[in-house]
Design a protein around this motif. Structure first.
Motif, PDB file in Angstrom:
ATOM      1  N   SER A   1       0.814  -1.222   0.000  1.00 14.43           N
ATOM      2  CA  SER A   1       0.000   0.000   0.000  1.00 14.43           C
ATOM      3  C   SER A   1       0.845   1.268   0.000  1.00 14.43           C
ATOM      4  N   ASP A   2       2.150   1.127   0.266  1.00 14.38           N
ATOM      5  CA  ASP A   2       3.030   2.295   0.291  1.00 14.38           C
ATOM      6  C   ASP A   2       3.486   2.724  -1.102  1.00 14.38           C
ATOM      7  N   TYR A   3       3.184   1.909  -2.116  1.00 16.16           N
ATOM      8  CA  TYR A   3       3.717   2.165  -3.451  1.00 16.16           C
ATOM      9  C   TYR A   3       2.630   1.972  -4.499  1.00 16.16           C
ATOM     10  N   ALA A   4       2.795   2.644  -5.621  1.00 10.20           N
ATOM     11  CA  ALA A   4       1.870   2.449  -6.739  1.00 10.20           C
ATOM     12  C   ALA A   4       1.885   0.991  -7.166  1.00 10.20           C
ATOM     13  N   SER A   5       0.707   0.458  -7.486  1.00 11.99           N
ATOM     14  CA  SER A   5       0.615  -0.978  -7.762  1.00 11.99           C
ATOM     15  C   SER A   5       1.323  -1.379  -9.049  1.00 11.99           C
ATOM     16  N   HIS A   6       1.587  -0.435  -9.964  1.00  9.69           N
ATOM     17  CA  HIS A   6       2.290  -0.824 -11.190  1.00  9.69           C
ATOM     18  C   HIS A   6       3.796  -0.981 -10.982  1.00  9.69           C
TER      19      HIS A   6
END
Length: 682
Positions: free
Chosen positions: A427-432
């Motif tokens: 959740s701390d980073y963009a999923s791509h």
């Protein structure tokens, strides 16, 4: 006993050098064929590195450089597909841009490396295959061509184009701090898994100059060490789960392409290749077509396939970053090297003598519109909203230092499962940026290191040689239960073999062949009743959802194995073999898909047996105390050149699950000396 000395003048050389720890511009070759290169300047250091690679891999190096120039077909009348792709994708253009932008210091490195290659070829032309000599002389630009061919075309573009190959690049890595060791010292495990041939081969060397003593390995043809340690710190790489090659289906018409409702001109350049044929070289025009969506590689009617890959503008220099990493003296200096973000891919796992450990999900990671799943598909679009918005800086990528667990692992899993309790969250980073999953090999890796404590270096190495299949261990209770659900004698016999086996893939293991064949039919997923979840990351998936299907498959596989081998419980090593050149031993370790930390990939031979061709390559375990201690093995040996005694000479160690001492000090090198070469004589 190791090989005899090549030079009769060693007594004089030793008497002169053993009292002097200075830098005499010479190579001390040890009895495993590993060069320890002493130099007082970068120019001398990398010239001798080029010379050393030619001594051990001259034919291979020239072949690779000819291929990386995009001239395979011209030189050797082979399929021109790679030559075309190198130009069509813009890989060679990007390499030329990087070369033009290099600092003088970095140009010295590659120019000197090329001069060492040429010097060896000039002095020993008879050691090289005549049909390969036409590649000479090697230019500094060729070094960059080859670096970009390996890093961008092979590791990134080709695997995304699903180029024909039977292996998947992978690796294992561990870093532990003093809380996990008997000595209180940090340790590092480097364990890359690549093909045992071609551009993937490693070369082991030591580069020693004033203020820096760097030991490790690199791909043949690259001047700088890519996995290495010095007296203060060390690092290794694993191939990471990033998506930085994307494909677009775009609309084209009359050398224009559609972008946001308007047709834009395609930038077109061309190059003429000379393609070998029975009637001699024939010209082949290759067009290089550049759009905002990337380079066009195919066209059909009014549609085109464009490929976008990172660093196509040649802004970043991976050679310079590896050099900076190797010259770092502490964590702060190493992180400054990582901040260059010039390596196109790779996780970085690091340890140092100050008891720091580090994990970084490194590489050229593009900023995109959408999640991971979206970008696994072809993007049919004309909208600029689907274009990359630059690359994430290194500081924005998943990373951390000194987790409370005291350990870091990576076995090509996404960044979020590299230690437990987790140090970073999806959740701390963009999923791509990366997916979220954990396969059976990473689970095995994590369990081995998290459950260990008070490890000596010998314990650390023994742990690394674990051959148990996490998938087999996961299914063992299911196999036991299935014995109560059938009365078929053959099925029961097969299940008995599986349940009395300990899950190991050692040479004498008697359930491994049957399990290997069973998973060949079942696959590694799709039959579990419980899916993988982050909440139960180390113990899922689990359970069987179609028990009847599994029983039927066990019976089918058992019948076929009896037909082919005559028994259900042959020793694994009787049919799975480690082989390099004339060296051959019973195998241990098995395929990645079965969840083995000890990964060896085998290919079928004509005799019904299976032979190693990929997987375990370089293994190096390092302890960072007051002095650095390391042990290593390069399974296929440090040479490929015909008649070189070091082709396959380390395979017996690999088969025995042993590492050799790394002779890091000059005293150790002189005690295990095979050959001395002076730069002045090159």
């Amino acid at each position: 006993m190791k090989h005899a000395l090549f030079l009769v003048s060693l007594i004089c050389q030793l008497s002169c050098s053993s009292k002097d720890p200075g830098y005499q511009n010479e190579i001390l070759w040890d009895t495993w064929g590993i060069p320890h290169i002493y130099a007082d300047t970068d120019s001398s250091l990398y010239k001798m590195m080029g010379w050393a690679q030619m001594r051990n891999h001259g034919n291979l190096l020239l072949k690779l450089y000819g291929e990386s120039r995009g001239k395979s077909s011209e030189y050797w009348e082979v399929d021109p597909e790679r030559d075309i792709l190198l130009h069509q994708t813009g890989v060679l253009d990007a390499a030329e841009t990087v070369f033009a932008r290099m600092t003088e210091s970095d140009k010295t490195v590659i120019s000197s490396f090329a001069s060492g290659i040429n010097a060896y070829a000039t002095k020993y032309p008879e050691h090289l295959d005549p049909h390969l000599r036409q590649v000479l002389p090697i230019r500094p630009l060729d070094v960059v061509y080859h670096t970009f061919r390996a890093m961008y075309l092979e590791f990134l573009i080709a695997r995304n184009l699903k180029a024909a190959r039977e292996w998947t690049a992978g690796s294992n890595a561990w870093a532990i701090n003093g809380s996990k060791t008997a000595s209180g010292n940090a340790m590092l495990l480097a364990n890359p898994h690549l093909s045992w041939s071609g551009f993937s081969l490693f070369f082991e060397a030591q580069l020693i100059k004033e203020g820096n003593n760097l030991y490790g390995t690199t791909l043949v043809g690259l001047p700088t060490l890519g996995i290495a340690f010095n007296e203060n710190l060390g690092w290794t790489h694993t191939v990471n789960t990033l998506d930085n090659v994307d494909f677009y289906e775009i609309s084209v018409s009359d050398n224009r392409y559609l972008l946001d409702g308007n047709y834009q001109a395609i930038e077109i350049d061309s190059v003429t290749l000379q393609v070998g044929s029975d009637s001699g070289p024939q010209p082949l025009l290759v067009q290089k077509k550049r759009t905002a969506f990337g380079m066009i590689i195919e066209e059909q009617g009014d549609k085109a396939l464009a490929i976008s890959w990172p660093n196509s503008d040649g802004a970043l220099d991976p050679i310079a970053q590896w050099r900076a990493m190797g010259e770092a003296e502490n964590l702060e200096g190493f992180q400054a090297a990582l901040d260059r973000n010039a390596l196109p891919l790779f996780n970085v796992v690091y340890s140092d003598r100050e008891d720091n450990i580090l994990y970084q999900f490194g590489g050229h990671v593009p900023k995109k519109n959408g999640d991971w799943g979206k970008w696994q598909e072809l993007q049919a679009t004309s909208s600029s909203e689907e274009l990359w918005d630059g690359l994430y800086p290194a500081a924005a990528l998943p990373q951390y230092t000194n987790p409370g667990s005291g350990w870091i692992q990576n076995a090509n899993d996404p960044p979020y499962t590299s230690t437990f309790p987790v140090a970073i969250h999806p959740s701390d980073y963009a999923s791509h940026i990366a997916p979220n999953s954990m396969g059976f090999r990473p689970q095995r890796s994590a369990k081995l290191i998290m459950e260990a404590s008070k490890l000596s270096l010998e314990d650390f190495i023994a742990l690394k040689h674990d051959t148990k299949s996490e998938l087999a261990l996961r299914l063992m209770d299911e196999f036991e239960q299935l014995k109560t659900e059938t009365q078929d004698s053959l099925t029961l016999a097969a299940l008995q073999v599986l349940t009395t086996w300990d899950g190991s893939f050692d040479a004498g293991s008697t359930g491994a062949v049957l399990f290997h064949n069973l998973i060949g039919e079942l696959g590694t997923s799709g039959y579990f009743s419980e899916a993988w979840s982050m909440d139960n990351a180390l113990y899922s998936p689990d359970g069987l959802k179609d028990r009847k299907m599994v029983l039927e498959t066990v019976a089918q596989v058992a019948r076929e194995q009896l037909r082919q081998l005559g028994k259900l419980d042959p020793a694994f090593g009787d049919y799975f073999r480690l082989k390099v050149g004339g060296q051959e031993f019973p195998g241990n370790g098995g395929p990645n898909r079965l969840g083995l930390f000890r990964t060896v990939e085998y290919a079928a031979g004509q005799d019904g047996k299976f032979y190693s061709h990929a997987g375990e390559t370089y293994v190096c375990a390092v302890e960072f105390g007051d002095t650095v201690t390391a042990k290593a093995v390069l399974g296929y040996g440090n040479a490929t050149q015909p008649n070189n005694p070091h082709v396959g000479d380390q395979l017996a160690l690999m088969a025995a699950k042993q590492l050799r001492d790394v002779w890091y000090t000059r005293e150790a090198q002189e005690a295990n000396l095979e050959l001395v070469e002076k730069e002045s004589e090159m």
